[in-house]
Design an enzyme around this catalytic site. Structure first.
Site, PDB file in Angstrom:
ATOM      1  N   SER A  70       1.757  -2.922  11.708  1.00 39.70           N
ATOM      2  CA  SER A  70       1.330  -4.326  11.677  1.00 39.70           C
ATOM      3  C   SER A  70       1.958  -5.114  12.822  1.00 39.70           C
ATOM      4  O   SER A  70       3.014  -4.754  13.341  1.00 39.70           O
ATOM      5  CB  SER A  70       1.736  -4.981  10.352  1.00 39.70           C
ATOM      6  OG  SER A  70       1.195  -4.288   9.257  1.00 39.70           O
TER       7      SER A  70
HETATM    8  N1  SAH Z   1       3.547  -0.991   6.603  1.00 41.88           N
HETATM    9  C1  SAH Z   1       3.113  -0.168   7.711  1.00 41.88           C
HETATM   10  C2  SAH Z   1       1.728  -0.503   8.228  1.00 41.88           C
HETATM   11  C3  SAH Z   1       0.702  -0.259   7.232  1.00 41.88           C
HETATM   12  S1  SAH Z   1      -0.942   0.088   7.765  1.00 41.88           S
HETATM   13  C4  SAH Z   1       4.090  -0.172   8.857  1.00 41.88           C
HETATM   14  O1  SAH Z   1       5.094  -0.885   8.802  1.00 41.88           O
HETATM   15  O2  SAH Z   1       3.877   0.580   9.823  1.00 41.88           O
HETATM   16  C5  SAH Z   1      -1.554   0.456   6.137  1.00 41.88           C
HETATM   17  C6  SAH Z   1      -1.122   1.779   5.577  1.00 41.88           C
HETATM   18  O3  SAH Z   1      -1.569   1.829   4.236  1.00 41.88           O
HETATM   19  C7  SAH Z   1      -1.748   2.974   6.282  1.00 41.88           C
HETATM   20  O4  SAH Z   1      -0.758   3.861   6.678  1.00 41.88           O
HETATM   21  C8  SAH Z   1      -2.649   3.587   5.204  1.00 41.88           C
HETATM   22  O5  SAH Z   1      -2.756   5.007   5.290  1.00 41.88           O
HETATM   23  C9  SAH Z   1      -1.945   3.153   3.936  1.00 41.88           C
HETATM   24  N2  SAH Z   1      -2.765   3.120   2.712  1.00 41.88           N
HETATM   25  C10 SAH Z   1      -4.061   2.750   2.564  1.00 41.88           C
HETATM   26  N3  SAH Z   1      -4.436   2.856   1.267  1.00 41.88           N
HETATM   27  C11 SAH Z   1      -3.348   3.300   0.569  1.00 41.88           C
HETATM   28  C12 SAH Z   1      -3.090   3.609  -0.801  1.00 41.88           C
HETATM   29  N4  SAH Z   1      -4.035   3.506  -1.754  1.00 41.88           N
HETATM   30  N5  SAH Z   1      -1.854   4.034  -1.151  1.00 41.88           N
HETATM   31  C13 SAH Z   1      -0.865   4.168  -0.210  1.00 41.88           C
HETATM   32  N6  SAH Z   1      -1.047   3.886   1.098  1.00 41.88           N
HETATM   33  C14 SAH Z   1      -2.269   3.450   1.495  1.00 41.88           C
END
Ligand code: SAH
Length: 221
Positions: A70
């Site tokens: 992000s």
């Molecule tokens: N917090 C992260 C950025 C998140 S991007 C950082 O600091 O880098 C969103 C993430 O959510 C992605 O890696 C994606 O694979 C994950 N994601 C999407 N749906 C999800 C779910 N149902 N359970 C767990 N992770 C999920």
């Protein structure tokens, strides 16, 4: 598995990080606990070495598997809304690079974080201990289900866009606890703060428009 090469946090990196924190402060984040955590965590450690020069721009960046780390401002904004107290048990949905999880750790939280994508989970699960973040607990699983075995949590942070507030996650929140979630369709979401009440009900407030990758169902290879 081969551990990632040892990275250095040079004087130059620290300088760039100070500037980034200043940019975020000017954009309206005044929470010292958040700003100090952002100044501590070397964001370039979460980038592949060929992209290090992008680490201190206030922009999101691809981390593989179609996902992104992000934008720093967004990390700061969500962290501020979460209002973490030292010792809080915090569940993060969407580990991705692990950067946000480390920010929460530096804010004094006991961090539990779930990732549904196996490749990202494996990479981050290996990276965090090499950076000294041994006590951030990473899980491979579906964030919609939360972590019932480790509930209840004081705070829950969702870092992917969800169409509705997942009931199972509300159930895993303590009364008085706070959940922060970007709520809405895939193209644009409203940052939403949910405060759980003693009777199990909750109160919502809205905090502007953001864009996240979608929160998907089930685990993926
Ligand atoms: N917090 C992260 C950025 C998140 S991007 C950082 O600091 O880098 C969103 C993430 O959510 C992605 O890696 C994606 O694979 C994950 N994601 C999407 N749906 C999800 C779910 N149902 N359970 C767990 N992770 C999920």
């Amino acid at each position: 598995m081969i551990p990632p090469p040892k990275m250095t946090d040079s004087f130059r990196h620290k300088g760039l990080r100070k500037q980034l924190v200043e940019t975020i402060r000017k954009k309206g984040i005044t929470d010292l606990q958040v700003l100090q955590a952002m100044e501590k965590v070397p964001r370039h450690f979460f980038f592949d070495s060929s992209f290090l020069e992008y680490a201190y721009e206030d922009k999101p960046f691809p981390i593989g598997a179609g996902q992104t780390i992000s934008q720093p401002y967004t990390v700061a904004f969500q962290s501020m809304l979460l209002d973490v107290k030292r010792g809080d048990r915090v569940l993060e949905i969407g580990t991705g690079s692990g950067y946000q999880a480390c920010i929460l750790y530096e804010m004094g939280a006991k961090v539990f974080t779930i990732e549904r994508h196996k490749g990202l989970y494996t990479k981050t699960n290996q990276l965090l201990p090499t950076l000294g973040y041994h006590s951030v607990k990473t899980f491979f699983g579906d964030g919609y289900k939360g972590l019932p075995a480790f509930a209840p949590f004081d705070r829950i942070l969702i870092t992917a866009a969800a169409p509705t507030i997942p009931d199972l996650l509300i159930n895993q929140l303590k009364p008085g606890g706070i959940l922060v979630i970007p709520l809405g369709p895939d193209d644009i979401q409203t940052m939403t703060v949910v405060v759980k009440e003693a009777d199990g009900g909750y109160i919502k407030s809205e905090h502007g428009a953001f864009r996240f990758v979608p929160m998907l169902k089930d685990r993926a290879k």
